[in-house]
Design a protein around this motif. Structure first.
Motif, PDB file in Angstrom:
ATOM      1  N   TYR A 155       0.864  -1.177   0.000  1.00 30.56           N
ATOM      2  CA  TYR A 155       0.000   0.000   0.000  1.00 30.56           C
ATOM      3  C   TYR A 155       0.900   1.226   0.000  1.00 30.56           C
ATOM      4  O   TYR A 155       0.986   1.980   0.958  1.00 30.56           O
ATOM      5  N   TYR A 208       0.751   2.728  -5.278  1.00 29.90           N
ATOM      6  CA  TYR A 208      -0.244   1.662  -5.212  1.00 29.90           C
ATOM      7  C   TYR A 208       0.265   0.407  -5.912  1.00 29.90           C
ATOM      8  O   TYR A 208      -0.425  -0.176  -6.737  1.00 29.90           O
ATOM      9  N   SER A 209       1.492  -0.003  -5.618  1.00 28.28           N
ATOM     10  CA  SER A 209       2.048  -1.165  -6.328  1.00 28.28           C
ATOM     11  C   SER A 209       1.304  -2.444  -5.940  1.00 28.28           C
ATOM     12  O   SER A 209       1.175  -3.354  -6.735  1.00 28.28           O
ATOM     13  N   LEU A 210       0.789  -2.475  -4.705  1.00 27.53           N
ATOM     14  CA  LEU A 210       0.108  -3.653  -4.178  1.00 27.53           C
ATOM     15  C   LEU A 210       0.981  -4.894  -4.293  1.00 27.53           C
ATOM     16  O   LEU A 210       0.503  -6.012  -4.433  1.00 27.53           O
ATOM     17  N   LYS A 211       2.285  -4.668  -4.279  1.00 29.85           N
ATOM     18  CA  LYS A 211       3.225  -5.783  -4.304  1.00 29.85           C
ATOM     19  C   LYS A 211       3.973  -5.792  -2.967  1.00 29.85           C
ATOM     20  O   LYS A 211       4.545  -4.794  -2.563  1.00 29.85           O
ATOM     21  N   TRP A 218      -5.936  -6.389  -0.843  1.00 24.88           N
ATOM     22  CA  TRP A 218      -5.072  -6.966  -1.863  1.00 24.88           C
ATOM     23  C   TRP A 218      -4.334  -8.128  -1.213  1.00 24.88           C
ATOM     24  O   TRP A 218      -3.903  -8.035  -0.062  1.00 24.88           O
ATOM     25  N   ALA A 239      -7.352   5.141  -8.252  1.00 19.94           N
ATOM     26  CA  ALA A 239      -5.970   4.666  -8.375  1.00 19.94           C
ATOM     27  C   ALA A 239      -5.810   3.295  -7.739  1.00 19.94           C
ATOM     28  O   ALA A 239      -5.190   2.394  -8.308  1.00 19.94           O
ATOM     29  N   PHE A 240      -6.401   3.141  -6.558  1.00 22.57           N
ATOM     30  CA  PHE A 240      -6.293   1.862  -5.853  1.00 22.57           C
ATOM     31  C   PHE A 240      -6.981   0.758  -6.661  1.00 22.57           C
ATOM     32  O   PHE A 240      -6.436  -0.323  -6.878  1.00 22.57           O
ATOM     33  N   ALA A 260      -5.074  -0.204  -9.754  1.00 24.06           N
ATOM     34  CA  ALA A 260      -3.914  -1.019  -9.402  1.00 24.06           C
ATOM     35  C   ALA A 260      -4.330  -2.457  -9.130  1.00 24.06           C
ATOM     36  O   ALA A 260      -3.682  -3.403  -9.565  1.00 24.06           O
ATOM     37  N   LEU A 261      -5.447  -2.586  -8.453  1.00 22.86           N
ATOM     38  CA  LEU A 261      -5.951  -3.915  -8.110  1.00 22.86           C
ATOM     39  C   LEU A 261      -6.316  -4.694  -9.381  1.00 22.86           C
ATOM     40  O   LEU A 261      -5.991  -5.872  -9.523  1.00 22.86           O
ATOM     41  N   ILE A 302      -3.153  -5.863 -11.056  1.00 22.06           N
ATOM     42  CA  ILE A 302      -2.556  -6.997 -10.332  1.00 22.06           C
ATOM     43  C   ILE A 302      -3.301  -8.288 -10.651  1.00 22.06           C
ATOM     44  O   ILE A 302      -2.702  -9.327 -10.898  1.00 22.06           O
ATOM     45  N   ARG A 303      -4.618  -8.198 -10.681  1.00 22.96           N
ATOM     46  CA  ARG A 303      -5.424  -9.398 -10.953  1.00 22.96           C
ATOM     47  C   ARG A 303      -5.144  -9.907 -12.360  1.00 22.96           C
ATOM     48  O   ARG A 303      -5.074 -11.103 -12.589  1.00 22.96           O
TER      49      ARG A 303
END
Lengths: 291, 181
Positions: A101, A105-108, A215, B167-168, B171-172, B175-176
């Motif tokens: 987070y 917002y890489s969510l990695k 996530w 943005a969130f 990004a999600l 990723i998916r």
């Protein structure tokens, strides 16, 4: 309430209701003040923008004089930090960022570690912070609630005593006539449903649930010791006199039992556990739909 | 007084495994990745059980637990991505108390789309004191909430998980997509 103003700021949707009797030009004037104040808040506390003070603090040590209104928020953070044995902490910023987070917002998820102890990293005096080492702070637990209070006080300073300031479902509501606002409590398993209705008058209500901002194995709430997101609670709501307090307590209730916080603060709460069982304070104003 | 404390402890010790067993009784249809989440839930319940058990005197807590999965209303339509079959699952727990015969307590869980939508406990005690404690547990256990359509309610506002930024969510989605490849 007819004058409804909607906009996006600090990563959420805002909806402000003004009395119908208010002139449009006054609404416009108040809104200008509100927008510039929100921008100032964001420039101070956002860890998502490169020009914020919080971002600067993640790079350079020293003494930082924050705007004077930082004092109440820092004081609440310290109280919650002590009461939750460090679970509610502004030092969670780096851990949240490492979990994915981050500002991009890489969510990695990178390698994560527990945040440092408050007293090892900073000294707080009123609104000033002496930073002993660079650290990424996060004011997500009570910051939004505090901003709702700040915006509400701008509205009140204009002599407007009936309004609702709603930022993403956290809100402060005032009604000079004492009219009740019915607030649906979103079902954590189905956003088109509600598991109850809170009835508030001249109070703030904040909710916290992990079902949207998720996530991988994480939500926006992280346990600083376990480095996981709490899953034993599906949703929490708190009703209090200020939105900052209500906001901060929703996060605190993810980590400690209500009994720990009840003697310290004046608030009502409702908690939905992972089996959909409900714990609530006897004085929580509203109804719940039960099986 | 001592005995009262002991009885409560035994009841608690007996009930928590029932909840854990409730999870075990459920038949996982597809192992990953949903199973991982379910395992977390089971582990959490187990750790609670340990704490509760350690508070009691181990010599008196003989619990024989019988499970009877009755899987009553298994209304076929489930998507394969769920770990558990929709339906109502029931278990009966048997536990011993001082100076009385073995006591039973029933617990049933209703699962829809991997979510426990209903949970109920049934008092099956024959001993008066046990019955009293089970009643207290059952009434507490029943206070589980259910959802009603927001459209059907006269609401001024809704509060829950905060709406997220574009943005969130973007990004999600990204990723998916990556994960799917």
């Amino acid at each position: 309430m007819e004058h409804r103003q909607e906009f996006h700021a600090i990563g959420t949707h805002w909806c402000i209701d003004f009395p119908t009797t208010l002139d449009a030009y006054r609404v416009e004037f108040v809104m200008q003040r509100i927008h510039s104040r929100i921008d100032e808040f964001d420039k101070t506390y956002s860890r998502f923008r490169p020009d914020s003070i919080v971002t600067m603090m993640s790079k350079t040590t020293g003494r930082y004089e924050l705007p004077s209104d930082a004092a109440p928020m820092l004081a609440l953070y310290r109280r919650l930090y002590d009461l939750t044995d460090g679970a509610v902490t502004p030092l969670i910023g780096q851990t949240l960022s490492d979990a994915g987070y981050d500002a991009a917002y890489s969510l990695k998820t990178k390698s994560m570690s527990s945040p440092k102890r408050w007293d090892d990293v900073m000294r707080v005096e009123g609104s000033a912070i002496d930073l002993l080492e660079p650290v990424l702070l996060d004011f997500g637990a009570a910051g939004k609630g505090y901003l709702i209070d700040i915006v509400s006080e701008i509205i009140e300073s204009e002599g407007i005593d009936s309004y609702c300031v709603d930022a993403g479902g956290d809100m402060r509501y005032r009604s000079s006539a004492g009219e009740v606002l019915r607030v649906g409590l979103e079902d954590p398993s189905n956003v088109s449903q509600a598991i109850g209705v809170a009835s508030i008058v001249n109070k703030s209500i904040c909710g916290s649930a992990g079902n949207r901002r998720t996530w991988g194995a994480f939500t926006h709430i992280l346990d600083p010791k376990l480095l996981t997101s709490p899953r034993h609670i599906l949703a929490v709501w708190v009703i209090a006199d200020t939105t900052m307090l209500a906001d901060g307590l929703t996060t605190a209730l993810m980590f400690v039992d209500p009994e720990v916080l009840r003697p310290e603060f004046d608030f009502e709460f409702a908690i939905v556990h992972e089996d959909f069982s409900l714990t609530r304070s006897a004085g929580f104003p509203g109804e719940f739909f039960q099986s | 007084m001592q005995r009262t404390v002991q009885r409560v402890s035994i009841l608690v010790a007996a009930l928590l495994p029932v909840v854990v067993l409730g999870f075990y009784v459920l038949q996982p249809k597809t192992p990953p990745p949903e199973t991982a989440a379910s395992v977390v839930a089971v582990t959490q319940s187990s750790s609670t059980t340990k704490t509760a058990t350690s508070a009691t005197t181990p010599t008196t807590t003989q619990q024989t637990t019988k499970t009877t999965p009755s899987s009553a209303s298994t209304s076929a339509t489930t998507t394969p991505s769920y770990a558990y079959k929709d339906g109502t699952y029931s278990v009966t727990a048997t536990y011993r108390v001082p100076e009385a015969s073995a006591q039973k307590l029933g617990v049933s869980l209703t699962i829809v789309n991997d979510v426990i939508t209903g949970a109920a406990a049934t008092n099956m005690a024959t001993d008066q004191t046990s019955s009293m404690y089970q009643n207290a547990f059952v009434s507490g256990y029943k206070t589980s909430v259910v959802g009603k359509s927001i459209a059907s309610l006269q609401l001024g506002k809704v509060s829950g998980s905060s709406l997220t930024t574009a943005a969130f969510n973007d990004a999600l989605t990204a990723i998916r997509k990556e994960a799917a490849i």
